[in-house]
Scaffold this motif. Sequence first.
Motif, PDB file in Angstrom:
ATOM      1  N   UNK A 128       0.838  -1.205   0.000  1.00  0.00           N
ATOM      2  CA  UNK A 128       0.000   0.000   0.000  1.00  0.00           C
ATOM      3  C   UNK A 128       0.875   1.259   0.000  1.00  0.00           C
ATOM      4  N   UNK A 129       2.014   1.199   0.694  1.00  0.00           N
ATOM      5  CA  UNK A 129       2.893   2.369   0.762  1.00  0.00           C
ATOM      6  C   UNK A 129       3.494   2.671  -0.608  1.00  0.00           C
ATOM      7  N   UNK A 130       3.900   1.616  -1.340  1.00  0.00           N
ATOM      8  CA  UNK A 130       4.453   1.816  -2.691  1.00  0.00           C
ATOM      9  C   UNK A 130       3.390   2.408  -3.609  1.00  0.00           C
ATOM     10  N   UNK A 131       2.174   1.909  -3.503  1.00  0.00           N
ATOM     11  CA  UNK A 131       1.071   2.446  -4.310  1.00  0.00           C
ATOM     12  C   UNK A 131       0.849   3.916  -3.973  1.00  0.00           C
ATOM     13  N   UNK A 132       0.826   4.224  -2.669  1.00  0.00           N
ATOM     14  CA  UNK A 132       0.659   5.614  -2.220  1.00  0.00           C
ATOM     15  C   UNK A 132       1.733   6.502  -2.841  1.00  0.00           C
ATOM     16  N   UNK A 133       2.984   6.056  -2.792  1.00  0.00           N
ATOM     17  CA  UNK A 133       4.090   6.871  -3.305  1.00  0.00           C
ATOM     18  C   UNK A 133       3.977   7.090  -4.809  1.00  0.00           C
TER      19      UNK A 133
END
Length: 476
Positions: free
Chosen positions: A404-409
């Motif tokens: 989810x963090x990679x998607x957010x970034x």
Amino acid sequence: MGRYEEAISDFNKSLEIVPNNEISLNHRAISYRMMGRYEESLADLNRSLVIDPNNASTLYLRGITYKKMGRYEESLAELNRSLVIDPNNATVLNCRGVTYQMLGSYKKSLADYNESLEINPNYLQAINNRGVAYQDIGRYEESLTVFNKSLEIDPNDAAVLSNRGFTYKTMGRYEESLADLNKSLEIDPNNALTLNISGTLYQQMGRHKEALSDLNKSYEIKANSTNESYLRQKIKILRTISDNLDHIHQNYVHGEFHSGNILMISTRESVNIPYDIGDKLALVSLNLGDKISIEPKISDLGLSRKINETTANKKICGEVSSSAPEVLLGKQPTRESDIYCLGIIMSEVSTGKPPFENISRTTISLEIDIYNGLRPEFASGTPDVYIKLAKQRMDNDPMKRPTAKIVYEQLQEWEIILNKELNELNEEQIQIRNQFLEADKIISSTSNTSLKKNIKMLRIFVNLLTKLKFQKYLSK
């Protein structure tokens, strides 16, 4: 928006010379926050607090940023720390009052507003917030008293007039409500929220032609006045959802994640205003007396579990069309299966329709096809980079799905590209920007057609009300 970019550029230069300059870090954090780049804002504030852990102003700024991200408990913790250091700061007390209000702690919220006003009796923001808090808990007479005091200080505050008008309307004092709303609209004639309150008031008064007029204006202003592109709005919504999910994934698996469990909410007690979602006309909540702000929040955590927990219940509880292939085979939901669902949501945001809506299959047949690689479609003109990211989320192999963090970034990077001037981008970024701008032309054309249909639907509905002499709020 360009001014914030220029400010960040200046602060970057300052920090190259003095890397540990708290003032520059804090001001750059404010610029990032104003642009919605919350993670970067937090990063600067974290650096600043390493330099000075007891800086009350920095703690306050971090509290505001957490509040903007919907992380209210963390916001509250920061504001509490700030007030331990500087207990008589009216601004921080007011901010903590708003945070308590968002958490439903109205008694604590009102206590903070009152304390803030003891320090600064003419603090209009705290006065108005106290009035809205009284609205929230149904204490309308006290709400009126507060708004009256605010209007004694500034008789032409359009937001407070609108708020008082809403209170009068709730109390059934329609003529007084109408007087306030009309005065508010004289000062701010293109305020979509006030027009919406006025429109629903006219409905209750049986004046349906005037109701239609104000509701049409409200919807058209909302649809036409925004500076954000359609896809930019959608990217912002997806970025916020990804950030919510990343926050959940620090300790939990959601387990039943789909679009039906995402609430579009505002930060205060609200009224309804027409908002276009896909090709439908919906009524969503907007703040009273505040900037229109709609934020997604992940809900329904009843089946969530801690990351390392297992459960004997392997029944599929969510939507088959949104379930990951491994879950359909009976495996435990994981963070990776939540990410798959995020990819499904991304396709829904693209098309404005549920996944596989036009495919006629039995449940068992659909499960088999999903396991064999069937995935939902995307709207015509959707950028290739957008489709690629969504498909990565929906990879058959859970280990190949980004966090989810990679998607957010990634979503945040697209936002930055769309916010920057052309001469600030490299060739690859220009190509990405052009894809989104081209997609916007297609989506904008489709949305304008939907807008005309929606307004026609409203007109038919109000004409029906007139014939039936039937007065009530617009509902879903």
